[in-house]
Design a protein around this motif. Structure first.
Motif: not given
Length: 156
Positions: A30-34, A45-46, A52-54, A72-78
């Motif tokens: 999962v992408p997470v914006r700092a 971070a992924l 845990a950051e990978v 970007e698709e994943e972030l937009a969905g979350r």
């Protein structure tokens, strides 16, 4: 463009699959914006299912178009953070009160429980949390119209 040290695809269930340079496979990353408000395209971070950051991404612009698109698709969905462009009205200057606003996603109203639910972000930005936990962003208070700024001033 920087060299990406991983590959990113979707598995048959639509979850992100990261394969690192050394061949390790991480499913369901999962992408997470700092810094989601002040630097949304820098520092991502992924993380795996355990948190845990990978992988770390300095800038989205450093990625290949295919990987950038998946992230970007994943972030937009979350992420759901409407940006307020105008405050139409408030039912009261005492809290709790109902705000009617215009956002980049249309007109809506929400309940502000207390002044503590309005937080400053940077020098001119605000983050307003409604009674359901949805966060509304005012990117620049000074860019709002006079009526909206007058309402905000009563709560700040």
């Amino acid at each position: 463009m920087a060299t990406t040290r991983f590959t990113l695809t979707r598995n048959p269930f639509g979850r992100l699959l990261l394969t690192s340079e050394d061949g390790n496979i991480h499913e369901g990353v999962v992408p997470v914006r700092a810094f989601p408000i002040q630097a949304p395209n820098d520092g991502i971070a992924l993380v795996n299912g355990d948190g845990a950051e990978v992988a770390w991404i300095d800038r989205l612009s450093d990625l290949t178009p295919a990987i950038r698109s998946l992230i970007e698709e994943e972030l937009a969905g979350r992420e759901f953070m409407p940006e307020v462009s105008r405050i139409e009205s408030v039912t009261s200057f005492a809290t709790p009160c109902t705000w009617s606003v215009v956002t980049d996603r249309g007109a809506t109203s929400f309940v502000l429980r207390g002044e503590e639910d309005i937080r400053r972000v940077g020098s001119n930005g605000l983050l307003i949390s409604d009674s359901h936990g949805i966060q509304f962003l005012v990117r620049d208070m000074q860019a709002l119209d006079k009526h909206s700024r007058r309402i905000l001033d009563r709560f700040l």
